[in-house]
Design a protein around this motif. Structure first.
Motif, PDB file in Angstrom:
ATOM      1  N   PHE A 183      54.356   5.212  54.637  1.00  0.00           N
ATOM      2  CA  PHE A 183      54.899   5.137  53.280  1.00  0.00           C
ATOM      3  C   PHE A 183      53.879   5.704  52.311  1.00  0.00           C
ATOM      4  O   PHE A 183      52.677   5.616  52.548  1.00  0.00           O
ATOM      5  N   VAL A 184      54.360   6.258  51.197  1.00  0.00           N
ATOM      6  CA  VAL A 184      53.440   6.662  50.126  1.00  0.00           C
ATOM      7  C   VAL A 184      53.824   5.869  48.887  1.00  0.00           C
ATOM      8  O   VAL A 184      54.994   5.853  48.484  1.00  0.00           O
ATOM      9  N   GLU A 185      52.855   5.190  48.316  1.00  0.00           N
ATOM     10  CA  GLU A 185      53.101   4.339  47.145  1.00  0.00           C
ATOM     11  C   GLU A 185      52.032   4.608  46.092  1.00  0.00           C
ATOM     12  O   GLU A 185      50.972   5.135  46.409  1.00  0.00           O
ATOM     13  N   THR A 186      52.317   4.199  44.866  1.00  0.00           N
ATOM     14  CA  THR A 186      51.280   4.222  43.826  1.00  0.00           C
ATOM     15  C   THR A 186      50.939   2.787  43.474  1.00  0.00           C
ATOM     16  O   THR A 186      51.837   1.998  43.166  1.00  0.00           O
ATOM     17  N   TRP A 187      49.661   2.449  43.591  1.00  0.00           N
ATOM     18  CA  TRP A 187      49.213   1.093  43.235  1.00  0.00           C
ATOM     19  C   TRP A 187      48.495   1.165  41.896  1.00  0.00           C
ATOM     20  O   TRP A 187      47.753   2.126  41.630  1.00  0.00           O
ATOM     21  N   GLN A 188      48.712   0.150  41.091  1.00  0.00           N
ATOM     22  CA  GLN A 188      48.139   0.124  39.737  1.00  0.00           C
ATOM     23  C   GLN A 188      46.765  -0.544  39.768  1.00  0.00           C
ATOM     24  O   GLN A 188      46.599  -1.677  39.305  1.00  0.00           O
ATOM     25  N   CYS A 189      45.815   0.150  40.333  1.00  0.00           N
ATOM     26  CA  CYS A 189      44.449  -0.383  40.367  1.00  0.00           C
ATOM     27  C   CYS A 189      43.496   0.765  40.652  1.00  0.00           C
ATOM     28  O   CYS A 189      43.919   1.857  41.030  1.00  0.00           O
ATOM     29  N   ASN A 190      42.216   0.517  40.473  1.00  0.00           N
ATOM     30  CA  ASN A 190      41.217   1.517  40.817  1.00  0.00           C
ATOM     31  C   ASN A 190      41.119   1.618  42.341  1.00  0.00           C
ATOM     32  O   ASN A 190      41.210   0.608  43.046  1.00  0.00           O
TER      33      ASN A 190
END
Ligand code: FES
Ligand SMILES: [Fe+2]
Length: 371
Positions: A183-190
């Motif tokens: 899966f490819v996801e965007t996480w909201q963190c550094n």
């Protein structure tokens, strides 16, 4: 920036990095230049693309890349940018005999060689109008790439300093595990927060009370010596944890009851157990956003859809718990009252010190603390 580098250098021994390292766009630019445009980064697993012509696309440090199985025995990584006027040639994933640019139909072989440029006078076509091939290397079934034209895995430190990790995990035979899902996801963190979170056994019992505490509580975590290229710790199972029946015969009785979490610096984090390998390949998008390609591979090659789903869903839950906490962490790190605190004992957060040591060495930061 200078004051941030001074803060890093002068922080007390055994402390984390200053919060601005996780929020500063300038610091990320430095990391991009010295880490993401230079070091080796994982793009996925070789058996995600088992057939000749199988491919997937992925971005690394804003570079569109195309990963393709060129022959039965060779996976290659190409620039996914058309040599005509810059269009990404392929998108998503699939199987093909050639890549046809969607803009003006220039066509390329699987090797990246230009096959056809309709209506372009022959004399205008330079010798090398193919898609550039990047340096890549397959390690334990993981595809690594470097955007640095000078990079050479066999001559670089990776081939030497990963040896202790290879020995430590040899019995798990990661290279033979079978791709199940990615899966490819965007996480909201550094991106570093995610590395640190994955390599910290300290949070397991707190953040994962239902999903992990009964299997791998914080109290049973044990740090293993790292090197200049990796860090790792062992999450030992409780006596009541279910026994993993199917695994490679070379595993010892002790190894069957352990998960090993490791980071191949800077951006591949993974967990391997008797029957499952989970990896997360991190590519930062901004100081507070990271693209996460994560996948699951299994020891067994004959699992049913339902069995694969059960294993993948378990990790979806764990990842979701981590993403939630890291999103909230990012908000805290932005606070002007946020400070660098002391880390827990090495068995629980010692891997972070290995990671920081690598990071600061690559960024050229001299430090007076004992990281
Ligand atoms: S940009 Fe690819 S053919 Fe024109
Ligand atoms: Fe976690």
């Amino acid at each position: 920036m200078k004051s941030l580098l001074n803060k890093i250098s002068n922080r007390p021994p055994g402390h984390g990095l200053p919060p601005a390292c996780y929020t500063s766009a300038k610091f990320l630019r430095l990391e991009k230049r010295l880490l993401f445009l230079k070091e080796w980064h994982c793009l996925g697993r070789v058996d995600e693309i088992p057939e000749v012509g199988d491919y997937f696309t992925i971005d690394l440090a804003s570079e569109p890349l195309l990963v393709v199985r060129k022959t039965e025995s060779e996976v290659t990584v190409l620039s996914n940018v058309c040599r005509h006027r810059g269009m990404p040639v392929a998108s998503g994933a699939g199987n093909t005999g050639k890549f046809r640019c969607p803009y003006h139909a220039w066509t390329y072989e699987l090797s990246g060689k230009l096959r056809k440029a309709p209506l372009v006078p022959k004399e205008r076509i330079e010798k090398d109008c193919g898609l550039p091939r990047l340096n890549s290397h397959c390690w334990k079934g993981f595809i690594f790439v470097s955007l640095d034209a000078e990079a050479d895995w066999s001559e670089g430190q990776e081939s030497q300093t990963l040896v202790p990790l290879e020995r430590h995990l040899a019995n798990y035979h990661m290279q033979d595990m079978h791709h199940a899902a990615s899966f490819v996801e965007t996480w909201q963190c550094n991106w570093k927060s995610l590395v640190e979170n994955f390599m910290d056994g300290y949070h397991l019992s707190v953040v994962h009370p239902e999903s992990l505490h009964h299997l791998t509580p914080t109290s049973l975590c044990k740090k293993v010596t790292g090197s200049a290229a990796f860090t790792t710790y062992t999450a030992n199972y409780t006596r009541t944890a279910p026994v993993r029946e199917k695994h490679h015969p070379s595993l010892t009785a002790e190894q069957v009851k352990q998960s090993h979490l490791f980071c191949v610096f800077p951006s591949l984090i993974a967990s391997v157990s008797a029957d499952t390998l989970v990896y997360l390949a991190l590519h930062p998008l901004s100081a507070s956003e990271v693209s996460v390609k994560w996948g699951v591979a299994t020891f067994e090659s004959d699992l049913s859809e339902a069995e694969i789903s059960a294993r993948v869903n378990k990790w979806k839950q764990i990842n979701n718990e981590d993403h939630q906490i890291l999103q909230r962490l990012q908000a805290g790190l932005r606070s002007k009252f946020s400070v660098t605190g002391p880390l827990a004992a090495d068995n629980f957060e010692g891997a972070l010190l290995d990671f920081h040591r690598f990071l600061l060495q690559k960024l050229g930061v001299e430090t007076t603390s004992n990281v």
